[in-house]
Structures are given as structure tokens and as C-alpha cells.
Scaffold this active site. Structure first.
Site, PDB file in Angstrom:
ATOM      1  CG  HIS A 273      18.067  -3.020   4.273  1.00  0.00           C
ATOM      2  ND1 HIS A 273      17.346  -2.912   5.479  1.00  0.00           N
ATOM      3  CD2 HIS A 273      17.444  -2.384   3.264  1.00  0.00           C
ATOM      4  CE1 HIS A 273      16.169  -2.373   5.096  1.00  0.00           C
ATOM      5  NE2 HIS A 273      16.182  -2.085   3.684  1.00  0.00           N
ATOM      6  CG  ASP A 324      12.524  -0.174   5.985  1.00  0.00           C
ATOM      7  OD1 ASP A 324      12.102   0.324   5.166  1.00  0.00           O
ATOM      8  OD2 ASP A 324      13.393  -1.323   5.605  1.00  0.00           O
TER       9      ASP A 324
HETATM   10  C1  NGQ Z   1      10.904   0.016  -0.171  1.00  0.00           C
HETATM   11  N1  NGQ Z   1      11.641  -1.886   1.315  1.00  0.00           N
HETATM   12  O1  NGQ Z   1      11.463   0.864  -0.725  1.00  0.00           O
HETATM   13  O2  NGQ Z   1       9.927   0.446   0.452  1.00  0.00           O
HETATM   14  C2  NGQ Z   1      11.508  -1.482   0.002  1.00  0.00           C
HETATM   15  C3  NGQ Z   1      10.482  -2.289  -0.715  1.00  0.00           C
HETATM   16  C4  NGQ Z   1      12.020  -2.670  -2.819  1.00  0.00           C
HETATM   17  C5  NGQ Z   1      12.545  -2.582   1.837  1.00  0.00           C
HETATM   18  N2  NGQ Z   1      13.426  -2.703   1.105  1.00  0.00           N
HETATM   19  C6  NGQ Z   1      10.873  -2.114  -2.357  1.00  0.00           C
HETATM   20  N3  NGQ Z   1      12.645  -2.908   3.061  1.00  0.00           N
HETATM   21  O3  NGQ Z   1      13.062  -2.823  -2.234  1.00  0.00           O
HETATM   22  O4  NGQ Z   1      11.933  -2.592  -4.089  1.00  0.00           O
HETATM   23 ZN    ZN Z   2      13.742   1.006   2.921  1.00  0.00          ZN
END
Ligand code: NGQ
Ligand code: ZN
Length: 458
Positions: A273, A324
Site C-alpha cells: 500500500h 489483496d
Molecule cells: C489484512 N488488509 O491483513 O487483511 C488487512 C486488514 C489490518 C488490508 N490491510 C487487517 N487491506 O490491516 O489490520
Molecule cells: Zn493485505
């Protein structure tokens, strides 16, 4: 195997320096390219194809989230929906899925990725514990499920066991709903070590500190120092503005600023990101040699913001793409929206280009290949001897490609319509998609359906 099963004559093939004609491609039983010769003479016995390009790398995946696609698109009644309300829903789902279901979902996802032109994936794998938070008898149980799914589909894999130790900055303890992610550097290093038997031409093992929210400075150091040399390291960073504010409050620095100051970020790293950057951070990230892991459809879906692509490209920054949360399984959609986000932001056209490459689609495909290959830690991303035999054959009979010349074929592929123009896919020297079909797609889809019904009824 007939004598020419490991050869292809591409009437046009995209090599590192652009399109070449009559390229004879050959690969060995290991799945490595052994020869890539332009201007070869056509031999009747060798299969031919019109448009051949390297398969794309999907540098960021949480495979289990594929099963959540389309299920979080309803406005809540109380709070304004956000990344954080989505995350609550995602956690609820993460706390129901079993290892068998994870494998079935990942296999389905990987087949879809192959069919749309990804030939490799980096799995940022953090669902490592049992439903009650206990370790499985084999702590690498779920990681092995992901590896099994990649073998069923035939996609190349970079498996990244995740370090996830805190619920937020200042060492906040994990919440009950994060119990399945719980790990410390020692556990992650043990899992990495125990997966050594899986390493090979189609599979590499790296590691991923989840984010600065989930990992302390000392834990980050311990993990990085404990990893075998040369392995890929991925981290989520600066995706949401709230995260940037919390980081400033806790560490006195912005996330990317802080990470760069640690003196560890180099070409092994993929910063996933990296949405919210100052000009100094943008230049620093570009200079580090690390890859920015951009996930445009998920970043749009979750309301993250837009990466400063133009100054990053101007600074020579490296990037790749990932799907993702898998609201899309198509590199075409990721790259298209990477460019469209910038057009909407700047009210301009043709942003992703450079002095040397003004063709936006060619710039995007080639740069995402280079960045993705680097982030994968594997030998791929270019059609050249010694690299993986990962390639796509486009459907030259489709109206969108009919009569196309080399100067427009990628533009038509990335920026025209929604039909899937990927006809055949070779991954690691195996034809895993022929005429748009994966040989096991029906059986894999049935297992996926069973898993989804099980999850719904759980
Ligand atoms: C994840 N997803 O690890 O799946 C994360 C969400 C977080 C994204 N960052 C969980 N898109 O960041 O704490
Ligand atoms: Zn992720």
C-alpha cells in the site's frame, strides 16, 4: 510428451526491451526457460502463438478473503462504514474458516488468478492458529494448506508467514478476535524454517511483519535478523490516515518515515500500500530499492486513498500489483485502476509513463513485472533463459485484438472492454490454462462451493 511440448514459437513476444518477432521459446522439465531466440525460422512441428507476454506477479494476497468477495457491500446503520468496519466483518469471517476450507478457497482463487494472467502469487499468510487460538499440531498447518492449493492450481508461490503480535501501536495486546493471528518472531522463524522442504523452483518462503500496528521495533529487528539471507520481506504500511496519525503519536514519525529510518529497508522488501506518503517519504522509498506493493481495487474498495504514483515514478521508484482482498482477480483491472485513479486525481491522462516508455500499458505491464518479480524473490518476470517459463498467450481472434499491431496490443489488452483476453497460460513450464480453461477448474470450483456452504452454515 511429444518432442515439441516444451517449445513455443511466438510470432510476437514481449521481451525486456519490447516486442520481438518470431521468438522461439524453450523450457526444461524444471520449468525454467532454456532458450529465448528472436527471429527464429518457423518449423511446422513447433506450436505457434500470436501474442505472448510474461505472466504477471500478484504480489499481495490474503487468499481466504476471496470467499468474502461481494459480502461486505451493504451500508451499516450506525457508524459510517470504513476500512475499520470492514475489518470487523473480515475478522468474524476469519474466525470461522477451517484449514480444509482455506485450501479450497485458495485453490479456487489461484485458478482464477491464472485464468486472468497471474502466474505467481505472494501469500501474506496470517491465519496461522486454530479457531480457539491454539497452535495446530504442526504450526505450519495452514501455510501448508496454501502451498497445497498453489500446487493444485499450478501457480508459483511466495509464502510469507506473518508476524502479528499486537492490536495496535504501543504494544496493545491482541484482541480476542485476533487470536488466530497471534505470533512472535520465534514462532514465525520456526514456521519459516519448517517450510524449507517446500522451497523449490515454484515456491519460495519469506516472511511478513504484518504492519507497524502489529509489530514492535524489537520484534521487527528480531524477525529481520533471524531470516535467512536474501528472502523476501513484506509489510503493510501507511494504508489508512488513522494509522499515520497513530504512528506519529506512538513513534513520533510517519509509518514509512519510521520504517526507512530503521536502516533495514532494501531490495528484499515490499511495502504494501504505502498510500499516504509525503514527498520526502516518496523519494526515500524510491531510493531504498524496495517495491511498493500497490493493490488498486482493494484500496478503492476499502477507501484507502491514492498512492502518489507520478512523483514516485519520476523518482525511479519500483512497484508491483497485488489483489489483496480479491475483489478482483485480474491484473488488467488492477493496472487499469492504478492509472485511472491517477487520472481522476490529477484530471490528466496517461500518467504512468516515462521518458523512455510513453506507452502507458507497456509501462505498467513491464514495471509491474519487474517489481512483482523482485518482491516474489523468485527468478521470473522476464522471458529470458534461466527465468521461470511463465507466459500468457492472448486471444488474437478476439475483436479487441483483431488486426492489432505491436504498438497497440497492450493498450487494447489493458484499456478496452472486460472480456478476458488471456487464452493460454504456461506457469513453471506447464500449460495450466488452455483456451481459457484450467483442466481442474470444475473440481476445484465444486470444493470451493462446498467450503462456502460450510462457512455460511457455520
Ligand atoms: C489484512 N488488509 O491483513 O487483511 C488487512 C486488514 C489490518 C488490508 N490491510 C487487517 N487491506 O490491516 O489490520
Ligand atoms: Zn493485505
Amino acid at each position: 510428451m511429444t518432442p515439441h511440448d516444451n517449445m513455443l514459437l511466438a510470432r510476437h513476444a514481449l521481451l525486456a526491451d519490447g516486442w520481438h518477432r518470431n521468438v522461439l521459446l524453450a523450457w526444461d522439465a524444471n520449468g525454467d526457460l532454456t532458450g529465448v531466440e528472436p527471429d527464429a525460422a518457423a518449423t511446422l512441428a513447433i506450436p505457434q502463438a500470436d501474442w505472448v507476454l510474461p505472466g504477471m506477479v500478484n504480489l499481495h494476497s490474503h487468499a481466504f478473503q476471496r470467499a468474502l468477495g461481494g459480502l461486505t457491500e451493504r451500508a451499516g446503520e450506525h457508524a459510517q462504514d470504513s476500512f475499520w468496519t470492514w475489518r470487523d466483518l473480515m475478522y468474524r469471517f476469519a474466525n470461522r474458516i477451517t484449514p480444509e476450507q482455506m485450501e479450497a478457497v485458495a485453490a479456487q482463487l489461484y485458478v482464477e488468478c491464472l485464468r486472468h494472467g497471474y502466474t505467481a502469487v505472494c501469500e501474506f499468510h496470517y491465519l496461522q492458529r486454530d479457531l480457539d487460538g491454539a497452535l495446530y499440531a504442526d504450526p505450519a498447518e495452514t501455510a501448508r494448506r496454501i502451498a497445497a492449493a498453489s500446487r493444485q492450481a499450478g501457480i508459483g508461490l511466495t509464502l510469507l508467514p506473518v508476524l502479528y503480535a499486537h492490536a495496535g501501536f504501543k504494544d496493545a495486546p491482541l484482541k480476542p478476535e485476533q487470536r488466530r493471528f497471534c505470533s512472535d518472531p520465534d514462532l514465525v522463524l520456526r514456521i519459516v524454517d519448517s517450510l524449507a522442504d517446500l522451497r523449490g523452483p515454484q515456491l519460495e518462503v519469506g516472511a511478513a511483519p504484518h504492519s507497524l500496528r502489529a509489530v514492535s521495533q524489537a520484534e521487527l529487528r528480531e524477525l529481520v535478523q533471524g531470516m535467512p539471507a536474501g528472502r523476501p520481506l513484506h509489510i503493510h504500511v501507511a494504508e489508512q490516515e488513522l494509522e499515520v496519525r497513530q504512528c506519529l503519536d506512538a513513534l513520533g514519525r510517519r509509518p514509512v518515515e519510521w520504517l526507512l529510518e530503521q536502516g533495514v529497508v532494501d531490495e528484499r522488501w515490499c511495502l504494501v500500500h504505502a498510500t499516504h506518503l509525503t514527498g520526502t517519504e516518496t523519494a526515500g522509498l524510491a531510493a531504498s530499492g524496495a517495491v511498493a506493493g500497490l493493490c488498486p481495487t482493494t484500496e478503492a474498495n476499502l477507501g484507502d486513498g491514492l498512492f502518489p504514483l507520478a512523483p514516485y515514478i519520476a523518482a525511479g521508484g519500483r512497484f508491483g500489483i497485488g489483489s489483496d482482498s480479491h475483489v478482483s482477480q485480474s491484473p488488467v483491472e488492477e493496472l487499469r485502476w492504478l492509472e485511472y485513479g491517477q487520472r481522476l486525481r490529477h484530471q490528466r491522462r496517461n500518467v504512468a509513463a516515462s521518458e523512455g516508455q510513453r506507452d502507458v500499458a507497456a509501462f505498467l505491464w513491464q514495471q509491474a513485472l519487474l517489481g512483482g518479480a523482485q518482491a516474489s524473490g523468485r527468478q521470473l518476470g522476464v522471458l529470458a533463459a534461466g527465468r521461470r517459463a511463465d507466459l500468457l498467450v492472448l486471444d488474437s481472434h478476439h475483436p479487441n485484438l483483431d488486426g492489432a499491431g505491436a504498438d497497440h496490443v497492450l493498450g487494447r489488452f489493458l484499456f478496452c472492454g472486460n472480456d478476458n483476453l488471456v487464452r493460454d497460460v504456461l506457469a513453471g513450464g506447464r500449460w495450466v490454462v488452455r483456451n481459457g480453461r484450467h483442466p481442474d477448474q470444475d473440481a476445484i470450483a465444486r470444493r470451493y462451493g462446498t467450503a462456502l456452504r460450510g462457512l455460511r452454515d457455520a
